[in-house]
Motif scaffolding. Structure first.
Motif, PDB file in Angstrom:
ATOM      1  N   GLY A  18      -5.147  39.617  17.659  1.00  0.00           N
ATOM      2  CA  GLY A  18      -5.808  40.868  17.297  1.00  0.00           C
ATOM      3  C   GLY A  18      -4.932  42.088  17.521  1.00  0.00           C
ATOM      4  O   GLY A  18      -5.434  43.193  17.677  1.00  0.00           O
ATOM      5  N   VAL A  19      -3.615  41.876  17.528  1.00  0.00           N
ATOM      6  CA  VAL A  19      -2.678  42.966  17.774  1.00  0.00           C
ATOM      7  C   VAL A  19      -2.006  43.350  16.461  1.00  0.00           C
ATOM      8  O   VAL A  19      -1.446  42.507  15.772  1.00  0.00           O
ATOM      9  CB  VAL A  19      -1.610  42.530  18.809  1.00  0.00           C
ATOM     10  CG1 VAL A  19      -0.559  43.600  18.989  1.00  0.00           C
ATOM     11  CG2 VAL A  19      -2.265  42.185  20.141  1.00  0.00           C
ATOM     12  N   SER A  20      -2.062  44.627  16.135  1.00  0.00           N
ATOM     13  CA  SER A  20      -1.407  45.130  14.932  1.00  0.00           C
ATOM     14  C   SER A  20       0.037  45.472  15.270  1.00  0.00           C
ATOM     15  O   SER A  20       0.294  46.231  16.204  1.00  0.00           O
ATOM     16  CB  SER A  20      -2.141  46.374  14.437  1.00  0.00           C
ATOM     17  OG  SER A  20      -1.482  46.906  13.326  1.00  0.00           O
ATOM     18  N   ALA A  50      -2.081  46.379  26.769  1.00  0.00           N
ATOM     19  CA  ALA A  50      -1.640  45.590  25.615  1.00  0.00           C
ATOM     20  C   ALA A  50      -0.440  44.729  25.984  1.00  0.00           C
ATOM     21  O   ALA A  50      -0.374  43.548  25.613  1.00  0.00           O
ATOM     22  CB  ALA A  50      -1.291  46.505  24.443  1.00  0.00           C
ATOM     23  N   LEU A  51       0.500  45.285  26.745  1.00  0.00           N
ATOM     24  CA  LEU A  51       1.669  44.526  27.169  1.00  0.00           C
ATOM     25  C   LEU A  51       1.257  43.357  28.057  1.00  0.00           C
ATOM     26  O   LEU A  51       1.785  42.251  27.926  1.00  0.00           O
ATOM     27  CB  LEU A  51       2.666  45.434  27.896  1.00  0.00           C
ATOM     28  CG  LEU A  51       3.965  44.785  28.344  1.00  0.00           C
ATOM     29  CD1 LEU A  51       4.723  44.181  27.162  1.00  0.00           C
ATOM     30  CD2 LEU A  51       4.831  45.797  29.071  1.00  0.00           C
ATOM     31  N   HIS A  52       0.287  43.578  28.925  1.00  0.00           N
ATOM     32  CA  HIS A  52      -0.214  42.496  29.786  1.00  0.00           C
ATOM     33  C   HIS A  52      -0.835  41.384  28.939  1.00  0.00           C
ATOM     34  O   HIS A  52      -0.591  40.200  29.179  1.00  0.00           O
ATOM     35  CB  HIS A  52      -1.229  43.056  30.787  1.00  0.00           C
ATOM     36  CG  HIS A  52      -1.798  42.021  31.694  1.00  0.00           C
ATOM     37  ND1 HIS A  52      -1.070  41.448  32.719  1.00  0.00           N
ATOM     38  CD2 HIS A  52      -3.014  41.435  31.723  1.00  0.00           C
ATOM     39  CE1 HIS A  52      -1.822  40.552  33.328  1.00  0.00           C
ATOM     40  NE2 HIS A  52      -3.009  40.531  32.748  1.00  0.00           N
ATOM     41  N   LYS A  53      -1.633  41.763  27.953  1.00  0.00           N
ATOM     42  CA  LYS A  53      -2.261  40.788  27.054  1.00  0.00           C
ATOM     43  C   LYS A  53      -1.190  39.968  26.329  1.00  0.00           C
ATOM     44  O   LYS A  53      -1.286  38.744  26.226  1.00  0.00           O
ATOM     45  CB  LYS A  53      -3.140  41.513  26.039  1.00  0.00           C
ATOM     46  CG  LYS A  53      -3.808  40.628  25.023  1.00  0.00           C
ATOM     47  CD  LYS A  53      -4.651  41.473  24.064  1.00  0.00           C
ATOM     48  CE  LYS A  53      -5.361  40.637  23.045  1.00  0.00           C
ATOM     49  NZ  LYS A  53      -6.199  41.451  22.155  1.00  0.00           N
ATOM     50  N   LEU A  54      -0.145  40.649  25.856  1.00  0.00           N
ATOM     51  CA  LEU A  54       0.936  39.958  25.153  1.00  0.00           C
ATOM     52  C   LEU A  54       1.700  39.033  26.093  1.00  0.00           C
ATOM     53  O   LEU A  54       2.030  37.904  25.731  1.00  0.00           O
ATOM     54  CB  LEU A  54       1.885  40.975  24.522  1.00  0.00           C
ATOM     55  CG  LEU A  54       1.304  41.796  23.379  1.00  0.00           C
ATOM     56  CD1 LEU A  54       2.280  42.871  22.944  1.00  0.00           C
ATOM     57  CD2 LEU A  54       0.929  40.909  22.209  1.00  0.00           C
ATOM     58  N   SER A  55       1.988  39.508  27.301  1.00  0.00           N
ATOM     59  CA  SER A  55       2.757  38.680  28.228  1.00  0.00           C
ATOM     60  C   SER A  55       1.982  37.432  28.625  1.00  0.00           C
ATOM     61  O   SER A  55       2.575  36.374  28.816  1.00  0.00           O
ATOM     62  CB  SER A  55       3.191  39.475  29.459  1.00  0.00           C
ATOM     63  OG  SER A  55       2.090  39.837  30.249  1.00  0.00           O
TER      64      SER A  55
END
Length: 66
Positions: A18-20, A50-55
């Motif tokens: 869900g990340v653009s 957002a960076l935490h979600k990606l990591s």
């Protein structure tokens, strides 16, 4: 990243999270690479979340101020 197949795989992965993201080709001393950017965000806290979600999904990155 320099491998187009990896860029496509990352695009799919980010979309699934869900990340653009924005992808652009950049010429470097090592040849052409694909730059991947996510954002912009309203606050640093939003960017950090957002960076935490990606990591947690195995995607590394850094926060860049404009």
């Amino acid at each position: 990243m320099s491998d187009p197949a990896k860029a496509d795989a990352l695009k799919s992965k980010l979309s699934g999270l869900g990340v653009s993201a924005h992808f652009s080709k950049v010429q470097t001393s090592k040849g052409e690479v694909t730059r991947v950017r996510v954002g912009p965000f309203a606050s640093r806290a939003e960017a950090e979340a957002a960076l935490h979600k990606l990591s947690q999904a195995g995607v590394s990155g850094i926060i860049v101020n404009k």
